[in-house]
Design an enzyme around this catalytic site. Structure first.
Site, PDB file in Angstrom:
ATOM      1  N   GLY A  25      -4.616   3.916  -9.636  1.00 38.30           N
ATOM      2  CA  GLY A  25      -5.436   5.039  -9.173  1.00 38.30           C
ATOM      3  C   GLY A  25      -4.590   6.018  -8.387  1.00 38.30           C
ATOM      4  O   GLY A  25      -4.074   5.671  -7.324  1.00 38.30           O
ATOM      5  N   VAL A  26      -4.423   7.210  -8.923  1.00 38.65           N
ATOM      6  CA  VAL A  26      -3.723   8.259  -8.179  1.00 38.65           C
ATOM      7  C   VAL A  26      -4.668   9.454  -8.092  1.00 38.65           C
ATOM      8  O   VAL A  26      -4.867  10.168  -9.074  1.00 38.65           O
ATOM      9  CB  VAL A  26      -2.366   8.635  -8.832  1.00 38.65           C
ATOM     10  CG1 VAL A  26      -1.721   9.808  -8.103  1.00 38.65           C
ATOM     11  CG2 VAL A  26      -1.423   7.433  -8.836  1.00 38.65           C
ATOM     12  N   GLY A  27      -5.307   9.553  -6.960  1.00 37.65           N
ATOM     13  CA  GLY A  27      -6.158  10.706  -6.699  1.00 37.65           C
ATOM     14  C   GLY A  27      -7.642  10.627  -6.990  1.00 37.65           C
ATOM     15  O   GLY A  27      -8.342  11.616  -6.774  1.00 37.65           O
ATOM     16  N   ASP A  84       0.842  -1.198   0.000  1.00 37.34           N
ATOM     17  CA  ASP A  84       0.000   0.000   0.000  1.00 37.34           C
ATOM     18  C   ASP A  84       0.879   1.249   0.000  1.00 37.34           C
ATOM     19  O   ASP A  84       1.320   1.707   1.041  1.00 37.34           O
ATOM     20  CB  ASP A  84      -0.859  -0.089   1.279  1.00 37.34           C
ATOM     21  CG  ASP A  84      -1.689   1.133   1.520  1.00 37.34           C
ATOM     22  OD1 ASP A  84      -2.052   1.807   0.558  1.00 37.34           O
ATOM     23  OD2 ASP A  84      -1.983   1.421   2.711  1.00 37.34           O
ATOM     24  N   CYS A 107      -9.807  11.516  -1.168  1.00 34.98           N
ATOM     25  CA  CYS A 107      -8.439  11.889  -1.575  1.00 34.98           C
ATOM     26  C   CYS A 107      -8.325  13.393  -1.737  1.00 34.98           C
ATOM     27  O   CYS A 107      -9.239  14.035  -2.255  1.00 34.98           O
ATOM     28  CB  CYS A 107      -8.103  11.300  -2.948  1.00 34.98           C
ATOM     29  SG  CYS A 107      -7.957   9.553  -2.955  1.00 34.98           S
ATOM     30  N   ALA A 112      -4.476   9.285   4.307  1.00 38.93           N
ATOM     31  CA  ALA A 112      -3.486  10.360   4.410  1.00 38.93           C
ATOM     32  C   ALA A 112      -4.124  11.601   5.034  1.00 38.93           C
ATOM     33  O   ALA A 112      -3.636  12.716   4.863  1.00 38.93           O
ATOM     34  CB  ALA A 112      -2.920  10.687   3.032  1.00 38.93           C
TER      35      ALA A 112
HETATM   36  P1  XMP Z   1     -13.116   5.581  -3.065  1.00 42.81           P
HETATM   37  O1  XMP Z   1     -13.417   6.633  -4.087  1.00 42.81           O
HETATM   38  O2  XMP Z   1     -13.756   4.281  -3.390  1.00 42.81           O
HETATM   39  O3  XMP Z   1     -11.549   5.372  -3.152  1.00 42.81           O
HETATM   40  O4  XMP Z   1     -13.426   6.035  -1.684  1.00 42.81           O
HETATM   41  C1  XMP Z   1     -10.846   4.510  -2.312  1.00 42.81           C
HETATM   42  C2  XMP Z   1      -9.357   4.680  -2.524  1.00 42.81           C
HETATM   43  O5  XMP Z   1      -8.927   6.003  -2.170  1.00 42.81           O
HETATM   44  C3  XMP Z   1      -7.535   5.972  -1.896  1.00 42.81           C
HETATM   45  N1  XMP Z   1      -7.281   6.725  -0.662  1.00 42.81           N
HETATM   46  C4  XMP Z   1      -6.646   7.918  -0.610  1.00 42.81           C
HETATM   47  N2  XMP Z   1      -6.091   8.665  -1.570  1.00 42.81           N
HETATM   48  N3  XMP Z   1      -5.488  10.293   0.046  1.00 42.81           N
HETATM   49  C5  XMP Z   1      -5.493   9.870  -1.242  1.00 42.81           C
HETATM   50  O6  XMP Z   1      -4.993  10.573  -2.121  1.00 42.81           O
HETATM   51  C6  XMP Z   1      -6.018   9.570   1.076  1.00 42.81           C
HETATM   52  O7  XMP Z   1      -5.995  10.002   2.233  1.00 42.81           O
HETATM   53  C7  XMP Z   1      -6.631   8.324   0.725  1.00 42.81           C
HETATM   54  N4  XMP Z   1      -7.230   7.356   1.468  1.00 42.81           N
HETATM   55  C8  XMP Z   1      -7.638   6.408   0.586  1.00 42.81           C
HETATM   56  C9  XMP Z   1      -7.139   4.514  -1.758  1.00 42.81           C
HETATM   57  O8  XMP Z   1      -6.444   4.126  -2.927  1.00 42.81           O
HETATM   58  C10 XMP Z   1      -8.485   3.818  -1.630  1.00 42.81           C
HETATM   59  O9  XMP Z   1      -8.456   2.469  -2.004  1.00 42.81           O
END
Ligand code: XMP
Length: 486
Positions: free
Chosen positions: A308-310, A257, A315, A401
């Site tokens: 997936g980035v962002g 992760d 996020c 994060a």
């Molecule tokens: P969804 O849209 O389904 O996405 O809620 C889940 C994914 O979001 C990512 N994730 C983060 N990305 N900052 C980020 O940029 C964060 O604090 C964060 N927390 C989760 C992660 O890939 C997750 O599976």
């Protein structure tokens, strides 16, 4: 010139595209002609619903992972807890059911009813195997169940209340679960030991396990008929130990992760685990969003890539760091990266799903499975309690994060950065309570079946081949996208 080099192209998100309806020979999406079976990572049995619950601490603990696997999907247990706790959570999922119990709870005959009760609570079982002497060598004296416990005081030795082997029905090795169920039904018993000619216990079949298989015909299972489960690891020194302990607990998939999977860490950790430690448990790694990123993760030896980035609901990477690739383009990039591979590793499209149609779009773009965070965060099975806000029941969802998640990570010794210096890239919010996660799964799968039917796709690989997109000039930016209403 400079502009040409600087701007790599346009990026498409979920709302920027629609699937093109195709001439289809599928009679109905409900007719059973369409299979949504998918590969999570290389080396793990296929699952029937291509959905993964995200490794976030407001989404996947043992309860969510169990529900996902029972329903034919897959859960990845988050890592924001001690190694012991995470191992325990994985074990809880693996202990839920199995074709044959080959590690039953065993206890010496001199132990008391109180000891047996403790063991049952620990192992979450309905019986103990009672053996002679201090250690179990395969030969046993009998079985005791909570019903037998009522026959004595808590300090009564078990050999006084157990059902002795001479009075028990047994089956020989080689008997199938179905064969054993016939005997259990005839004899009106709930469990039956499998005993070899020398009188050694080989395992135990139970009616309860049989009922689970009947009740959950699409469950995601390993070779022993136990639920599949994944667990996340990070990139700190202690994560090698974490990974090894999770492997010992027989986790099916490790998920590395990292927000930016193209770091040197990915290679280091994968090398250490796969080469130095000889870990054979499949490892998915990410997150990436470009062609080069996907190839890098593949070349590091990952068995699956998380893309997936962002795009995630909580996020803030795109706002804070200014970094990201819209998710349809990110998935298309990974698919392009692997298009000439003989045996391509599976692609997990991670984040950004707000509506059932997004699942079909992600898969059409080339994802084998999709990972979901916030849509599952508001369900009964996500960690944490529902709270009432303005008369509405809600559950917390937070980015890993985010500032509040960072506090927890600091407490776990994961970071030495001070809270003042930390710049969050995720937020904390509340999402309406949605009831059971299985309802969300059903809705998402229903949308996928429909999208596949319009695309004349009877399988995920046909969806990859047949589906086509049109680009929509969308007046709404990503911020205005409506989340799925339950
Ligand atoms: P969804 O849209 O389904 O996405 O809620 C889940 C994914 O979001 C990512 N994730 C983060 N990305 N900052 C980020 O940029 C964060 O604090 C964060 N927390 C989760 C992660 O890939 C997750 O599976």
């Amino acid at each position: 010139m400079i502009t040409d080099q600087k701007i790599l192209g346009e990026g498409l998100g979920f709302d920027d595209v629609l699937l093109v309806p195709q001439r289809s020979s599928i009679r109905s999406r409900f007719s059973g002609e369409i299979s949504t079976a998918a590969r999570v990572v290389r080396g793990v049995p296929e699952i029937q619903i291509p959905i993964l619950s995200a490794n976030m601490d407001t989404v996947t603990g043992w309860k969510m992972a169990t529900t996902m696997a029972l329903g034919g999907a897959f859960g990845v247990i988050h890592r924001f807890m001690s190694i012991e706790e995470q191992v325990k959570e994985v074990r809880r999922v693996k202990e839920r059911m199995r074709v044959m119990e080959d590690h039953p709870p065993v206890i010496p005959a001199s132990a008391t009813i109180a000891d047996a009760r403790r063991l049952l609570r620990e192992r979450e079982r309905g019986y103990v195997i009672v053996h002679a002497g201090e250690s179990f060598n395969g030969s046993f004296l009998g079985i005791a169940t909570p019903r037998d416990f009522d026959a004595g005081a808590s300090d009564t030795p078990l050999d006084q209340i157990m059902t002795p082997l001479e009075r028990m029905w047994t089956v020989p090795p080689g008997t199938t679960l179905e064969g054993a169920v016939d005997v259990m039904k005839q004899r009106r018993i709930e469990k039956i030991p499998i005993v070899d000619e020398a009188g050694h216990l080989v395992g135990v079949y139970t009616m309860k396990d049989h009922e689970y298989y009947q009740h959950y015909p699409h469950a995601s299972l390993d070779a022993k008929g136990r639920l599949l489960v994944g667990a996340a690891i990070g990139v700190q020194e202690g994560d090698i130990e974490r990974a090894l302990r999770l492997v010992e607990a027989e986790v099916d998939v490790l998920v590395l992760d990292i927000a930016h999977g193209e770091l040197d860490y990915t290679q280091e950790i994968l090398r250490r685990l796969k080469i130095t430690e000889r870990v054979t448990t499949p490892i998915a790694a990410g997150n990436v969003a470009t062609i080069d990123g996907a190839r890098y993760v593949r070349d590091c030896g990952a068995d699956g890539v998380k893309v997936g980035v962002g795009p995630g609901y909580v996020c803030e990477t795109r706002d804070v760091a200014g970094v990201g690739i819209p998710q349809i383009t990110a998935i298309l990039n990974a698919a392009k990266a692997f298009q000439n591979d003989q045996e391509r590793i599976p692609i997990i499209g991670d984040g950004g799903i707000r509506k059932p149609g997004d699942v079909a779009k992600a898969i059409a773009a080339g994802a084998d499975t999709i990972m979901i965070g916030s849509l599952l965060a508001g369900t009964e099975e996500s960690p944490g309690e529902a709270v009432e806000q303005d008369g509405i029941l809600k559950k917390m969802v937070r980015g890993m994060a985010s500032a509040s998640a960072f506090e927890k990570r600091r407490a776990l010794g994961e970071s030495t950065t001070s809270a003042e210096d930390y710049v969050p890239e995720g937020r904390t919010t509340f999402t309406p309570y949605k009831g059971k996660a299985s309802k969300v799964l059903k809705k998402l799968r229903g949308g996928l079946l429909s999208g596949m039917s319009y695309s004349n796709a009877r399988s995920i690989s046909e969806m990859h081949e047949h589906a086509q997109f049109v680009i929509v000039k969308n007046p709404l930016g990503p911020e205005q996208r409506r989340p799925l209403q339950s």
